[in-house]
Design a protein around this motif. Structure first.
Motif, mmCIF file in Angstrom:
data_model
loop_
_atom_site.group_PDB
_atom_site.id
_atom_site.type_symbol
_atom_site.label_atom_id
_atom_site.label_comp_id
_atom_site.label_asym_id
_atom_site.label_seq_id
_atom_site.Cartn_x
_atom_site.Cartn_y
_atom_site.Cartn_z
ATOM 1 N N ASP A 108 -14.134 -8.074 -0.289
ATOM 2 C CA ASP A 108 -13.142 -9.025 -0.777
ATOM 3 C C ASP A 108 -12.837 -8.823 -2.257
ATOM 4 O O ASP A 108 -11.955 -9.463 -2.797
ATOM 5 N N THR A 109 -13.581 -7.956 -2.925
ATOM 6 C CA THR A 109 -13.390 -7.769 -4.357
ATOM 7 C C THR A 109 -12.801 -6.394 -4.638
ATOM 8 O O THR A 109 -13.260 -5.689 -5.519
ATOM 9 N N GLN A 110 -11.786 -5.996 -3.881
ATOM 10 C CA GLN A 110 -11.157 -4.706 -4.102
ATOM 11 C C GLN A 110 -10.513 -4.671 -5.479
ATOM 12 O O GLN A 110 -9.861 -5.625 -5.898
ATOM 13 N N ASP A 111 -10.704 -3.585 -6.175
ATOM 14 C CA ASP A 111 -10.066 -3.383 -7.468
ATOM 15 C C ASP A 111 -8.938 -2.390 -7.238
ATOM 16 O O ASP A 111 -9.131 -1.182 -7.341
ATOM 17 N N ILE A 112 -7.770 -2.912 -6.879
ATOM 18 C CA ILE A 112 -6.655 -2.032 -6.558
ATOM 19 C C ILE A 112 -5.544 -2.207 -7.587
ATOM 20 O O ILE A 112 -5.411 -3.246 -8.217
ATOM 21 N N ASP A 113 -4.778 -1.142 -7.733
ATOM 22 C CA ASP A 113 -3.620 -1.178 -8.619
ATOM 23 C C ASP A 113 -2.414 -0.662 -7.843
ATOM 24 O O ASP A 113 -2.513 -0.343 -6.653
ATOM 25 N N ILE A 114 -1.280 -0.563 -8.506
ATOM 26 C CA ILE A 114 -0.049 -0.154 -7.837
ATOM 27 C C ILE A 114 -0.175 1.254 -7.248
ATOM 28 O O ILE A 114 0.336 1.514 -6.151
ATOM 29 N N ASN A 115 -0.868 2.157 -7.924
ATOM 30 C CA ASN A 115 -1.035 3.515 -7.382
ATOM 31 C C ASN A 115 -1.828 3.510 -6.087
ATOM 32 O O ASN A 115 -1.526 4.247 -5.155
ATOM 33 N N TYR A 116 -2.865 2.665 -6.034
ATOM 34 C CA TYR A 116 -3.658 2.535 -4.817
ATOM 35 C C TYR A 116 -2.779 2.018 -3.670
ATOM 36 O O TYR A 116 -2.813 2.533 -2.560
ATOM 37 N N VAL A 117 -1.971 0.995 -3.949
ATOM 38 C CA VAL A 117 -1.090 0.408 -2.938
ATOM 39 C C VAL A 117 -0.062 1.427 -2.474
ATOM 40 O O VAL A 117 0.183 1.583 -1.270
ATOM 41 N N LEU A 118 0.559 2.148 -3.409
ATOM 42 C CA LEU A 118 1.567 3.144 -3.045
ATOM 43 C C LEU A 118 0.977 4.275 -2.207
ATOM 44 O O LEU A 118 1.621 4.773 -1.280
ATOM 45 N N ASN A 119 -0.255 4.678 -2.511
ATOM 46 C CA ASN A 119 -0.911 5.724 -1.714
ATOM 47 C C ASN A 119 -1.311 5.218 -0.336
ATOM 48 O O ASN A 119 -1.397 5.994 0.611
ATOM 49 N N ALA A 120 -1.565 3.920 -0.211
ATOM 50 C CA ALA A 120 -1.952 3.343 1.086
ATOM 51 C C ALA A 120 -0.746 2.988 1.943
ATOM 52 O O ALA A 120 -0.868 2.865 3.163
ATOM 53 N N TYR A 121 0.415 2.832 1.331
ATOM 54 C CA TYR A 121 1.618 2.428 2.060
ATOM 55 C C TYR A 121 2.059 3.533 3.025
ATOM 56 O O TYR A 121 2.079 4.714 2.682
ATOM 57 N N ILE A 122 2.453 3.117 4.267
ATOM 58 C CA ILE A 122 2.907 4.084 5.269
ATOM 59 C C ILE A 122 4.401 3.931 5.532
ATOM 60 O O ILE A 122 5.171 4.851 5.304
#
Length: 182
Positions: free
Chosen positions: A65-79
């Motif tokens: 529950d304590t993910q340290d994500i940023d926009i780059n992480y989100v963009l790389n995870a987006y399909i």
């Protein structure tokens, strides 16, 4: 004579008396017992026990529950993103809908890993923001931006070209294709 000699030599190595245990090369123990059943008959019962340890394979992760994500992480995870049917709650195979059936518009954004974070989704009509909502994910791979005309004080959505934009911490992630309400 040779046959009786070979039987005599094999008997000590195959000796199994009821209740005694014999071992095989794998570490298993075989037990054989006779049980008396109603009617006087006996039926042999056998069971195998083992000393083997089975080690699970694969990679298992506890939800974090304590993910340290940023926009780059989100963009790389987006399909990708798709429109969902408001009634069937499944991806649609159409790009236009009649106004009387457009009581809800739902854009869904897919990610390749579970995320715990919040997004801002804008429902846009003809290049103007119509409604905004927060979409919160908790260990989920889909961000569902569900806009209901009834909840927004409308009966159905008016004719026009609609799309949903998704933002993470103010940064643009993606948008759906255009859904035309006619």
């Amino acid at each position: 004579m040779i046959l009786s000699l070979s039987i005599l030599l094999l008997l000590p190595s195959c000796n199994m008396t009821p209740g005694s245990g014999a071992h095989d090369d794998s570490g298993r123990t075989y037990n054989s017992d006779s049980k008396k059943q109603e009617g006087g008959s006996t039926e042999p019962s056998a069971s195998w026990t083992t000393n083997e340890t089975i080690v699970p394979t694969g990679t298992y992760h506890e939800p974090d529950d304590t993910q340290d994500i940023d926009i780059n992480y989100v963009l790389n995870a987006y399909i990708y993103s798709v429109w969902y049917d408001a009634v069937d709650d499944n991806p649609v195979d159409y790009s236009d809908i009649s106004s009387e059936d457009a009581f809800a518009l739902k854009g869904v954004f897919y990610f390749n890993t579970p995320l715990t974070c919040s997004f801002v989704a804008n429902l846009c009509k003809d290049n103007e923001i119509l409604f905004t909502k927060t979409v919160t994910l908790k260990n989920n791979v889909t961000a569902e931006a569900d806009f209901s005309a009834g909840l927004e004080g409308l009966g159905t959505f008016e004719p026009g070209d609609y799309y949903v934009e998704l933002f993470f911490e103010g940064e643009f992630v993606s948008s759906t294709s255009i859904m035309t309400v006619r």
